[in-house]
Design a protein around this motif. Structure first.
Motif, short mmCIF file in Angstrom:
data_model
loop_
_atom_site.label_atom_id
_atom_site.label_comp_id
_atom_site.label_asym_id
_atom_site.label_seq_id
_atom_site.Cartn_x
_atom_site.Cartn_y
_atom_site.Cartn_z
N GLU A 1 40.60 36.02 68.26
CA GLU A 1 41.19 36.15 69.59
C GLU A 1 42.72 36.18 69.48
N LEU A 2 43.25 35.41 68.54
CA LEU A 2 44.70 35.42 68.31
C LEU A 2 45.16 36.80 67.84
N LEU A 3 44.46 37.37 66.89
CA LEU A 3 44.82 38.69 66.38
C LEU A 3 44.76 39.75 67.47
N GLU A 4 43.82 39.60 68.38
CA GLU A 4 43.65 40.59 69.45
C GLU A 4 44.78 40.57 70.47
N GLN A 5 45.63 39.55 70.42
CA GLN A 5 46.76 39.50 71.35
C GLN A 5 47.83 40.53 71.02
N PHE A 6 47.82 41.01 69.76
CA PHE A 6 48.82 42.00 69.33
C PHE A 6 48.27 43.40 69.57
N ARG A 7 48.35 43.83 70.79
CA ARG A 7 47.83 45.16 71.16
C ARG A 7 48.74 45.78 72.19
N GLY A 8 48.58 47.09 72.36
CA GLY A 8 49.44 47.80 73.29
C GLY A 8 50.88 47.76 72.83
N ASP A 9 51.76 47.35 73.72
CA ASP A 9 53.20 47.29 73.41
C ASP A 9 53.61 45.95 72.83
N VAL A 10 52.66 45.04 72.66
CA VAL A 10 52.97 43.70 72.16
C VAL A 10 52.99 43.72 70.63
N SER A 11 54.17 43.65 70.06
CA SER A 11 54.29 43.66 68.60
C SER A 11 54.59 42.28 68.03
N GLU A 12 55.22 41.41 68.83
CA GLU A 12 55.53 40.05 68.38
C GLU A 12 55.28 39.06 69.51
N LEU A 13 54.87 37.84 69.12
CA LEU A 13 54.64 36.76 70.07
C LEU A 13 55.08 35.44 69.46
N SER A 14 55.64 34.58 70.27
CA SER A 14 56.06 33.27 69.79
C SER A 14 54.88 32.30 69.79
N LEU A 15 55.09 31.16 69.19
CA LEU A 15 54.06 30.12 69.16
C LEU A 15 53.69 29.69 70.58
N SER A 16 54.69 29.51 71.42
CA SER A 16 54.45 29.10 72.80
C SER A 16 53.67 30.16 73.58
N ARG B 1 48.09 25.92 63.34
CA ARG B 1 47.17 25.90 62.18
C ARG B 1 46.49 27.26 62.01
N LEU B 2 46.14 27.88 63.12
CA LEU B 2 45.55 29.23 63.05
C LEU B 2 46.54 30.21 62.44
N LEU B 3 47.79 30.15 62.90
CA LEU B 3 48.82 31.04 62.38
C LEU B 3 49.07 30.81 60.89
N ALA B 4 49.11 29.54 60.49
CA ALA B 4 49.35 29.22 59.08
C ALA B 4 48.24 29.76 58.20
N THR B 5 47.00 29.66 58.68
CA THR B 5 45.86 30.17 57.91
C THR B 5 45.91 31.69 57.80
N LEU B 6 46.16 32.35 58.93
CA LEU B 6 46.23 33.81 58.92
C LEU B 6 47.43 34.31 58.13
N GLU B 7 48.52 33.56 58.17
CA GLU B 7 49.71 33.93 57.41
C GLU B 7 49.44 33.82 55.91
N SER B 8 48.68 32.80 55.50
CA SER B 8 48.36 32.63 54.08
C SER B 8 47.50 33.77 53.56
N ARG B 9 46.75 34.42 54.46
CA ARG B 9 45.90 35.56 54.09
C ARG B 9 46.58 36.88 54.39
N ARG B 10 47.83 36.85 54.84
CA ARG B 10 48.67 38.03 55.12
C ARG B 10 48.18 38.86 56.30
N PHE B 11 47.41 38.22 57.21
CA PHE B 11 47.04 38.90 58.44
C PHE B 11 48.12 38.73 59.50
#
Length: 259
Positions: free
Chosen positions: A19-34, A49-59
């Motif tokens: 669901e987090l990955l799906e937020q980057f769609r359309g014109d949304v290229s970057e999003l802050s933690l908040s 924690r979700l971001l840290a896990t996905l970042e470690s896997r380069r997603f």
């Protein structure tokens, strides 16, 4: 916005990650933690924690200059892979349909992923008893014609590593399990341009396969004719099905830019 009810069988953390990955769609290229926390309706600690896990896997990547997150290279790589597969399917489909009309046997389009064969698409024949394409199901490469048609074009060192890491288990009495015999057959497949698997994966089923190449001459898949051994006599295989399979693979390769 109220979230939709989720089936009990879902793993919540995995569901939240997608669901987090799906937020980057359309014109949304970057999003802050908040911003992600508000969108997902999750506490910042959980989102972090979700971001840290996905970042470690380069997603996911962190942009230090903006303090926001964006999709990583792994997500880009997967999107390109999906696009290539869809392009392969769309360009192969007319040829596969024509092959079925000529021989009235099922035709499949397969690729290799981590030394397993995956069927991307299939056209089913009209025979009363027929093989149904196992779409998206992983099958071992070593005992399938589709797998051998592609493995035969691997570099020697990669094949040796494959055999050392994957036991050649006996699925039927006809499965090739001796590494030396397996490598010898792959060399034959490479020279002749096709592979035949006679009841190696499943008793009663025989397959003929030929490799598909792209514009750079790389083998990117295989066209497969699976059928009942009662209809796949040695004479029919060599007189009709092998030439048909090779021609179909060559035609699809041409659509991908290979010549």
């Amino acid at each position: 916005m109220k979230k939709k009810d989720k089936p009990i069988s879902l793993i919540k953390s995995v569901d939240h990650a997608f669901e987090l990955l799906e937020q980057f769609r359309g014109d949304v290229s970057e999003l802050s933690l908040s911003e992600l926390g508000r969108r997902l309706q999750l506490h910042k600690n959980n989102v972090f924690r979700l971001l840290a896990t996905l970042e470690s896997r380069r997603f996911i990547e962190y942009n230090a200059s903006t303090g926001s997150y964006r999709l990583g290279l792994k997500a880009f790589h997967l999107s390109r892979m999906v696009a290539r597969q869809m392009r392969l399917v769309s360009r192969a489909r007319p040829t596969m349909e024509a092959m079925v009309r000529k021989c009235n046997e099922t035709v499949c389009l397969t690729v290799l992923r981590e030394f397993s064969v995956i069927c991307l698409d299939g056209v089913v024949c009209t025979q009363p008893v027929r093989v149904v394409p196992p779409i998206a199901i992983r099958l071992p490469a070593y005992c399938t014609a589709a797998g051998k048609a592609q493995l035969a074009h691997f570099p020697g060192d990669k094949l040796v590593r494959y055999i050392s890491e994957h036991q050649l288990k006996r699925n039927t009495p006809y499965t090739i399990t001796d590494p030396a015999s397996f490598l010898e057959y792959l060399q034959q497949v490479k020279q002749q341009g096709y592979a035949v698997s006679r009841e190696e994966m499943e008793v009663g089923v025989t397959c003929v396969a030929a490799p598909v190449r792209d514009y750079s001459s790389n083998v990117v898949g295989a066209v497969v004719l699976p059928g009942l051994i009662t209809r796949f006599s040695a004479k029919r295989i060599h007189k009709e099905l092998i030439p048909l399979t090779k021609k179909g693979a060559e035609e699809i390769s041409g659509h991908l830019g290979y010549f």
